[in-house]
Design an enzyme around this catalytic site. Structure first.
Site, PDB file in Angstrom:
ATOM      1  N   CYS A  15      37.319  24.124  31.253  1.00 61.11           N
ATOM      2  CA  CYS A  15      36.748  23.138  30.559  1.00 61.11           C
ATOM      3  C   CYS A  15      37.571  22.226  29.380  1.00 61.11           C
ATOM      4  CB  CYS A  15      35.569  23.813  30.264  1.00 61.11           C
ATOM      5  SG  CYS A  15      35.671  24.824  28.692  1.00 61.11           S
ATOM      6  N   HIS A  44      37.756  33.764  26.891  1.00 60.84           N
ATOM      7  CA  HIS A  44      37.833  35.038  27.684  1.00 60.84           C
ATOM      8  C   HIS A  44      38.334  35.083  29.115  1.00 60.84           C
ATOM      9  CE1 HIS A  44      34.008  36.107  25.037  1.00 60.84           C
ATOM     10  NE2 HIS A  44      34.982  36.492  24.600  1.00 60.84           N
ATOM     11  N   CYS A  99      35.131  25.288  19.766  1.00 56.89           N
ATOM     12  CA  CYS A  99      34.744  24.357  20.861  1.00 56.89           C
ATOM     13  C   CYS A  99      33.776  23.473  20.129  1.00 56.89           C
ATOM     14  CB  CYS A  99      34.007  24.725  22.072  1.00 56.89           C
ATOM     15  SG  CYS A  99      33.565  23.389  23.200  1.00 56.89           S
ATOM     16  N   HIS A 127      27.452  38.854  22.014  1.00 54.87           N
ATOM     17  CA  HIS A 127      28.645  37.864  22.431  1.00 54.87           C
ATOM     18  C   HIS A 127      29.106  37.174  21.348  1.00 54.87           C
ATOM     19  CE1 HIS A 127      30.375  34.134  24.100  1.00 54.87           C
ATOM     20  NE2 HIS A 127      30.396  34.908  25.312  1.00 54.87           N
ATOM     21  N   GLU A 129      30.046  34.344  20.773  1.00 46.16           N
ATOM     22  CA  GLU A 129      29.492  32.834  20.149  1.00 46.16           C
ATOM     23  C   GLU A 129      27.951  33.129  19.725  1.00 46.16           C
ATOM     24  OE1 GLU A 129      28.940  29.990  23.547  1.00 46.16           O
ATOM     25  OE2 GLU A 129      27.194  29.139  22.377  1.00 46.16           O
ATOM     26  N   SER A 226      31.301  34.911  29.859  1.00 42.72           N
ATOM     27  CA  SER A 226      29.749  34.702  30.222  1.00 42.72           C
ATOM     28  C   SER A 226      29.603  33.770  31.467  1.00 42.72           C
ATOM     29  CB  SER A 226      29.184  34.514  28.861  1.00 42.72           C
ATOM     30  OG  SER A 226      27.840  33.851  28.928  1.00 42.72           O
ATOM     31  N   ASN A 227      30.525  32.567  31.236  1.00 40.52           N
ATOM     32  CA  ASN A 227      30.064  31.680  32.147  1.00 40.52           C
ATOM     33  C   ASN A 227      30.510  32.135  33.514  1.00 40.52           C
ATOM     34  OD1 ASN A 227      32.621  29.825  32.994  1.00 40.52           O
ATOM     35  ND2 ASN A 227      32.856  30.628  31.095  1.00 40.52           N
ATOM     36  N   SER A 270      37.304  29.605  31.878  1.00 40.50           N
ATOM     37  CA  SER A 270      38.461  29.926  30.972  1.00 40.50           C
ATOM     38  C   SER A 270      39.465  30.344  31.939  1.00 40.50           C
ATOM     39  CB  SER A 270      38.147  31.054  30.200  1.00 40.50           C
ATOM     40  OG  SER A 270      37.359  31.875  30.881  1.00 40.50           O
TER      41      SER A 270
HETATM   42  S1  SF4 Z   1      32.239  26.249  28.471  1.00 36.54           S
HETATM   43 FE1  SF4 Z   1      32.306  26.909  26.247  1.00 36.54          FE
HETATM   44  S2  SF4 Z   1      34.381  26.191  25.621  1.00 36.54           S
HETATM   45 FE2  SF4 Z   1      33.845  25.095  27.621  1.00 36.54          FE
HETATM   46  S3  SF4 Z   1      33.199  23.161  27.161  1.00 36.54           S
HETATM   47 FE3  SF4 Z   1      31.388  24.441  27.266  1.00 36.54          FE
HETATM   48  S4  SF4 Z   1      30.961  25.255  25.279  1.00 36.54           S
HETATM   49 FE4  SF4 Z   1      32.997  24.399  25.047  1.00 36.54          FE
END
Ligand code: SF4
Length: 334
Positions: A15, A44, A99, A127, A129, A226-227, A270
């Protein structure tokens, strides 16, 4: 006989915030030379951390591992004001790769705390964040990890409650938590804009689409991402019979694909594309040579490098212009 097929989600992988954070470390290494310390994993992903380590980045868990006066990068997940204060006290030179979308949530937290709201932060305790955001207003923020925990929330004034959230949660789970919060606190205020970031939403939208057609979905991403973990969950809920999260192609087992005709493939925010390519190559060896890219959104957002770093790079003649959009405006969420 139907051919074996891969449905490749788009968007997937890096991203704008991750791209910028990795670039910050690489540019800092080029400008200042190794070592450059990085507090926590810059993003991560194991592979990214290993690659940057090989170039001279030193990853530390806390600032006390950084020698006095050295240079340290704060990761994309953000830090609490206490960390910034400690860095200043110890005379560390800092580069902030937080970010801009995480910074936006920090600012919202500060604003609502100043207005004396109780803030319910929907996110995962522990976490980075969440720790960073909570640190902005620890007396005003309670973290709620799942819909079931809503019952434990205590507020001082039922009419002054607002919810904020971690940027990388699953949209559906967050919605359920917020609905339960609203049932308990009908006057619940919403953040000015949803905090789940555009990249998280886009990747979840794309994986949902491929999960409708794929029997098995493979998500490339690290266990502490996490994502990436959310992508696997979204695939399972979205219709795939099974979903697997892997760090790299060699973790796949041919038996996962016995009798399978359609495999879905995506990667967390990531994850560099090279890891996806390796998975595609392995799947091709197992007969999944036909690849269909399923695009649900086209991402064009980029974030400019942090201003102080950009200035130094320009002075050193290491960049002429940074062509990326100046979208460090934390209000920008696509
Ligand atoms: S996933 Fe996290 S690092 Fe990527 S754009 Fe969204 S908030 Fe920013």
């Amino acid at each position: 006989m139907a051919t074996k097929k891969v449905l490749l989600a788009s968007p997937r992988g890096y991203c704008a915030g991750v791209d910028r954070a990795v670039d910050v470390v690489e540019k800092a290494l080029a400008l200042y030379g190794a070592p450059v310390y990085v507090r926590k994993e810059i993003v991560h992903n194991k592979f990214v951390v290993e690659q940057l380590s090989a170039k001279g980045a030193r990853f530390v868990t806390e600032l006390d591992e950084v020698p006095t006066g050295a240079r340290v990068v704060f990761s994309a997940h953000g830090v609490s004001p206490l960390v910034r204060e400690e860095a200043e006290r110890r005379g560390l030179k800092t580069v902030d790769a937080t970010c801009p979308l995480v910074t936006k949530v920090h600012r919202e937290a500060l604003r609502f705390a100043k207005a004396d709201y109780d803030i319910v932060l929907v996110g995962h305790e522990g976490h980075e964040e969440v720790e960073g955001t909570q640190g902005e207003a620890p007396d005003h923020i309670q973290v709620v990890g799942d819909p079931e925990s809503v019952n434990q929330v205590q507020v001082r004034d039922r009419e002054k409650v607002v919810w904020l959230s971690q940027t990388t949660l699953s949209l559906d789970e967050t919605r359920e938590t917020v609905e339960r919060l609203r049932k308990r606190f009908p006057e619940l205020s919403d953040p000015p804009s949803e905090d789940i970031c555009f990249a998280t939403q886009n990747r979840q939208g794309a994986v949902k689409k491929i999960a409708e057609r794929a029997q098995v979905v493979v998500v490339v991403g690290s266990a502490n991402s996490s994502n990436s973990v959310r992508l696997k969950e979204v695939a399972e809920v979205g219709g795939a019979q099974r979903a697997y999260r892997i760090d790299k192609a060699s973790e796949m087992d041919a038996a996962w694909f016995d009798g399978v005709k359609t495999v879905g493939l995506t990667s967390g925010a990531s994850v560099p594309e090279v890891l996806v390519k390796e998975v595609l190559a392995q799947l091709a060896q197992w007969g999944f040579e036909d690849v269909e890219e399923v695009e649900t959104e086209r991402e064009t957002v980029t974030f400019a490098l942090p201003l102080p770093l950009r200035k130094e790079l320009k002075e050193a003649g290491m960049i002429k212009t940074d062509n990326r959009r100046r979208t460090n405006d934390p209000g920008h969420t696509c």
